[in-house]
Write a protein that holds these residues in place. Structure first.
Motif, mmCIF file in Angstrom:
data_model
loop_
_atom_site.group_PDB
_atom_site.id
_atom_site.type_symbol
_atom_site.label_atom_id
_atom_site.label_comp_id
_atom_site.label_asym_id
_atom_site.label_seq_id
_atom_site.Cartn_x
_atom_site.Cartn_y
_atom_site.Cartn_z
ATOM 1 N N LEU A 209 8.283 -7.062 -0.539
ATOM 2 C CA LEU A 209 8.105 -5.809 0.211
ATOM 3 C C LEU A 209 8.497 -4.938 -0.856
ATOM 4 C CD1 LEU A 209 8.505 -6.159 3.545
ATOM 5 C CD2 LEU A 209 6.332 -5.753 2.343
ATOM 6 N N ARG A 210 9.975 -5.283 -2.374
ATOM 7 C CA ARG A 210 11.361 -4.561 -3.050
ATOM 8 C C ARG A 210 9.972 -3.364 -3.708
ATOM 9 N NH1 ARG A 210 13.559 -9.220 -6.020
ATOM 10 N NH2 ARG A 210 14.060 -8.586 -4.530
ATOM 11 N N PRO A 211 9.053 -3.121 -4.280
ATOM 12 C CA PRO A 211 8.167 -1.948 -5.201
ATOM 13 C C PRO A 211 8.729 -1.392 -4.046
ATOM 14 C CG PRO A 211 7.325 -4.180 -5.701
ATOM 15 C CD PRO A 211 8.195 -4.499 -4.684
ATOM 16 N N ALA A 212 8.162 -1.430 -2.728
ATOM 17 C CA ALA A 212 7.707 0.035 -2.000
ATOM 18 C C ALA A 212 9.309 0.453 -1.500
ATOM 19 C CB ALA A 212 6.666 -0.883 -0.599
ATOM 20 N N VAL A 213 10.274 -0.633 -1.235
ATOM 21 C CA VAL A 213 11.332 0.256 -1.294
ATOM 22 C C VAL A 213 12.346 0.850 -1.658
ATOM 23 C CG1 VAL A 213 13.838 -0.733 -0.491
ATOM 24 C CG2 VAL A 213 11.215 -2.221 0.430
ATOM 25 N N ALA A 230 1.572 0.770 -0.203
ATOM 26 C CA ALA A 230 0.618 -0.385 -0.711
ATOM 27 C C ALA A 230 0.566 -1.011 -1.689
ATOM 28 C CB ALA A 230 -0.150 -0.927 0.944
ATOM 29 N N GLN A 231 0.184 0.450 -2.809
ATOM 30 C CA GLN A 231 -0.448 -0.306 -4.085
ATOM 31 C C GLN A 231 1.037 -0.965 -4.816
ATOM 32 O OE1 GLN A 231 -1.853 2.935 -5.953
ATOM 33 N NE2 GLN A 231 -3.409 2.504 -6.718
ATOM 34 N N ARG A 232 1.725 -0.168 -4.116
ATOM 35 C CA ARG A 232 2.419 -0.756 -5.436
ATOM 36 C C ARG A 232 3.021 -2.182 -5.084
ATOM 37 N NH1 ARG A 232 6.683 3.512 -7.567
ATOM 38 N NH2 ARG A 232 5.958 5.394 -6.999
ATOM 39 N N CYS A 233 2.484 -2.150 -3.827
ATOM 40 C CA CYS A 233 3.382 -3.999 -3.553
ATOM 41 C C CYS A 233 2.143 -5.116 -3.784
ATOM 42 C CB CYS A 233 3.502 -3.977 -2.505
ATOM 43 S SG CYS A 233 5.432 -3.253 -1.940
ATOM 44 N N ALA A 234 1.439 -3.907 -4.613
ATOM 45 C CA ALA A 234 -0.181 -5.022 -5.018
ATOM 46 C C ALA A 234 -0.158 -5.336 -3.421
ATOM 47 C CB ALA A 234 0.100 -6.218 -5.584
ATOM 48 N N LEU A 235 -0.485 -4.765 -2.328
ATOM 49 C CA LEU A 235 -1.216 -5.556 -0.969
ATOM 50 C C LEU A 235 -1.999 -4.516 -0.403
ATOM 51 C CD1 LEU A 235 2.326 -6.460 0.153
ATOM 52 C CD2 LEU A 235 1.027 -7.907 -0.580
ATOM 53 N N SER A 236 -2.933 -4.950 0.176
ATOM 54 C CA SER A 236 -3.414 -3.609 0.861
ATOM 55 C C SER A 236 -2.837 -3.386 2.113
ATOM 56 C CB SER A 236 -4.979 -4.675 1.906
ATOM 57 O OG SER A 236 -3.677 -5.579 4.009
ATOM 58 N N ARG A 237 -3.110 -1.916 2.505
ATOM 59 C CA ARG A 237 -2.034 -1.350 3.715
ATOM 60 C C ARG A 237 -1.965 -2.329 4.776
ATOM 61 N NH1 ARG A 237 -5.608 4.161 4.421
ATOM 62 N NH2 ARG A 237 -7.747 2.306 4.981
ATOM 63 N N ARG A 242 1.778 -5.676 8.323
ATOM 64 C CA ARG A 242 2.536 -6.720 8.788
ATOM 65 C C ARG A 242 3.647 -7.185 7.874
ATOM 66 N NH1 ARG A 242 -2.080 -8.812 7.782
ATOM 67 N NH2 ARG A 242 -1.351 -10.043 6.588
ATOM 68 N N HIS A 243 3.671 -7.386 6.932
ATOM 69 C CA HIS A 243 5.009 -7.703 6.446
ATOM 70 C C HIS A 243 6.113 -7.346 6.945
ATOM 71 C CE1 HIS A 243 2.626 -11.331 4.518
ATOM 72 N NE2 HIS A 243 1.816 -10.118 4.117
ATOM 73 N N PHE A 244 5.938 -5.833 6.986
ATOM 74 C CA PHE A 244 6.943 -4.486 6.639
ATOM 75 C C PHE A 244 7.386 -5.276 8.471
ATOM 76 C CE2 PHE A 244 9.919 -1.567 6.046
ATOM 77 C CZ PHE A 244 10.042 -0.913 4.903
ATOM 78 N N LEU A 245 7.142 -4.953 9.546
ATOM 79 C CA LEU A 245 7.337 -4.368 10.935
ATOM 80 C C LEU A 245 8.028 -6.355 10.522
ATOM 81 C CD1 LEU A 245 7.140 -4.106 13.640
ATOM 82 C CD2 LEU A 245 4.899 -5.046 13.953
ATOM 83 N N ALA A 248 11.085 -5.647 8.902
ATOM 84 C CA ALA A 248 12.793 -4.969 8.700
ATOM 85 C C ALA A 248 12.192 -5.386 10.427
ATOM 86 C CB ALA A 248 11.745 -3.379 8.373
ATOM 87 N N GLY A 249 11.048 -5.282 11.126
ATOM 88 C CA GLY A 249 11.671 -4.857 12.409
ATOM 89 C C GLY A 249 10.648 -3.553 12.972
ATOM 90 N N GLN A 250 10.247 -2.818 11.736
ATOM 91 C CA GLN A 250 9.946 -1.460 12.129
ATOM 92 C C GLN A 250 8.244 -1.101 10.779
ATOM 93 O OE1 GLN A 250 13.663 0.777 10.918
ATOM 94 N NE2 GLN A 250 12.821 1.866 12.170
ATOM 95 N N PRO A 251 7.363 0.004 11.212
ATOM 96 C CA PRO A 251 6.778 -0.151 10.277
ATOM 97 C C PRO A 251 7.001 0.400 9.295
ATOM 98 C CG PRO A 251 6.066 0.681 12.453
ATOM 99 C CD PRO A 251 7.046 0.288 12.424
ATOM 100 N N PRO A 252 6.543 0.393 8.371
ATOM 101 C CA PRO A 252 7.168 0.663 6.327
ATOM 102 C C PRO A 252 7.191 3.221 6.370
ATOM 103 C CG PRO A 252 5.516 -0.061 6.081
ATOM 104 C CD PRO A 252 5.560 0.061 7.442
ATOM 105 N N LEU A 253 6.507 3.469 7.687
ATOM 106 C CA LEU A 253 6.510 4.808 7.463
ATOM 107 C C LEU A 253 8.310 5.388 8.498
ATOM 108 C CD1 LEU A 253 3.590 6.560 7.032
ATOM 109 C CD2 LEU A 253 5.202 6.318 5.301
ATOM 110 N N ALA A 254 7.770 4.818 9.438
ATOM 111 C CA ALA A 254 9.391 4.259 10.347
ATOM 112 C C ALA A 254 10.341 4.230 9.962
ATOM 113 C CB ALA A 254 9.103 3.643 11.830
ATOM 114 N N TRP A 255 10.643 3.463 8.928
ATOM 115 C CA TRP A 255 11.886 2.745 7.537
ATOM 116 C C TRP A 255 12.482 3.772 7.174
ATOM 117 C CZ3 TRP A 255 13.639 2.082 3.599
ATOM 118 C CH2 TRP A 255 15.580 1.921 2.890
#
Length: 317
Positions: A209-213, A230-237, A242-245, A248-255
């Protein structure tokens, strides 16, 4: 810059070493709860230390352990192995040992103390540092010895610097404490064995998840979408969410919102820029757009936050 360094640079925690404690008997050291924006710490230089925090299991610390209390909880400290269980506690005394106040029970001077402890705290504004501390336990124990093979030498160095009163001693000890905090945060973001609890530190240690962070840290004003991250991490949305939650305990945009608000809070306290400029710098179109999420996060409006920071500055000598 790596994400942890970025956040620490933004948080700018300031270390203040308060006193040294040497105990030879069964004395108790009570500590009241710390105010907001204060992270108390205790570094065990020698001996053992028992820590009691209301509602938490008792913790036994060894030489080389660093205790930090992210919630500023009230706590009691005592030697782990007093010299004699038959000795009754003696009144604590105050003395001066170099430039640092010394608190002792009179027995430690008779030989090696049962406990030799450095006590202090970090000060920080509500913002990036709180984001870092989120998810940490109320009693955060970091065994520094496995992380720093030269810790015994550093402990002796810290002790001598507090005793000898040489020029620059306070600045040197402060810098060492801040370096130890970075080491503790690094360890908690990527510990050996069990995964860290959900939170920002766990997120910073997650390579996938580091590229998104890094993207959100580096350009918080960018109107990031879940698809772009998601594109920066080469993952689907869905995988990113799912991984971020989970981590991190919260969705990406909430973080991302929490990061933006942390930066806004810090800027309102430290920066001469207008509220409108600060709002734009963290991705909000206007002060009104910033006001609602800011009040939900901090319990006050951006303007009130700015006034409180100005009042604090005027109160400083």
């Amino acid at each position: 810059m790596d994400p942890l360094s970025h956040l620490i640079q933004q948080a700018r925690p300031q270390a203040l070493l308060e006193l040294r404690c040497t105990l030879g008997g069964a004395a108790q050291l009570p500590h009241a709860a710390a105010p907001a924006g204060v992270l108390p710490f205790h570094l065990v230089l020698a001996g053992q230390c028992r820590v009691r925090v209301p509602g938490q299991p008792e913790t036994l610390l060894q030489a080389g352990d660093w205790l930090l209390l992210p919630q500023g909880s009230a706590h009691d400290l005592a030697p782990g192995q007093p010299r004699s269980s038959l000795q009754s506690p003696q009144p604590l005394q105050w003395d001066v040992d170099g430039w640092l106040p010394l608190r002792h029970d009179g027995r430690a001077a008779q030989g090696d103390p049962a406990l030799d402890l450095l006590c202090g705290h970090f000060q920080f504004a509500a913002g990036p540092m709180q984001l870092l501390l989120r998810g940490l336990p109320p009693v955060w124990t970091v065994p520094l010895a496995p992380l720093l093979p030269t810790l015994p030498l550093m402990g002796d160095w810290l002790r001598r610097e507090t005793q000898d009163g040489l020029p620059g001693a306070r600045a040197l000890v402060t810098a060492l404490c801040q370096a130890l905090l970075t080491l503790a945060l690094r360890h908690s973001s990527a510990p050996a064995g069990a995964a860290p609890p959900p939170g920002t530190l766990a997120l910073l240690g997650h390579a996938r998840l580091r590229p998104a962070v890094q993207a959100m840290l580096g350009d918080p004003a960018q109107p990031w979408t879940l698809a772009e991250l998601a594109q920066r991490c080469a993952l689907s949305r869905a995988s990113l969410a799912r991984h971020f939650l989970q981590v991190a305990g919260q969705p990406p945009l909430a973080w991302l919102t929490a990061w933006r608000l942390a930066l806004a809070h810090q800027a309102l306290q430290d920066s001469p820029h207008s509220v409108a400029d600060i709002a734009h710098s963290v991705g909000y179109s206007s002060p009104a757009a910033l006001a609602r999420p800011f009040a939900a996060a901090f319990g006050c409006s951006p303007a009130s936050c700015r006034r409180s920071g100005q009042a604090s500055d005027k109160a400083k000598p």
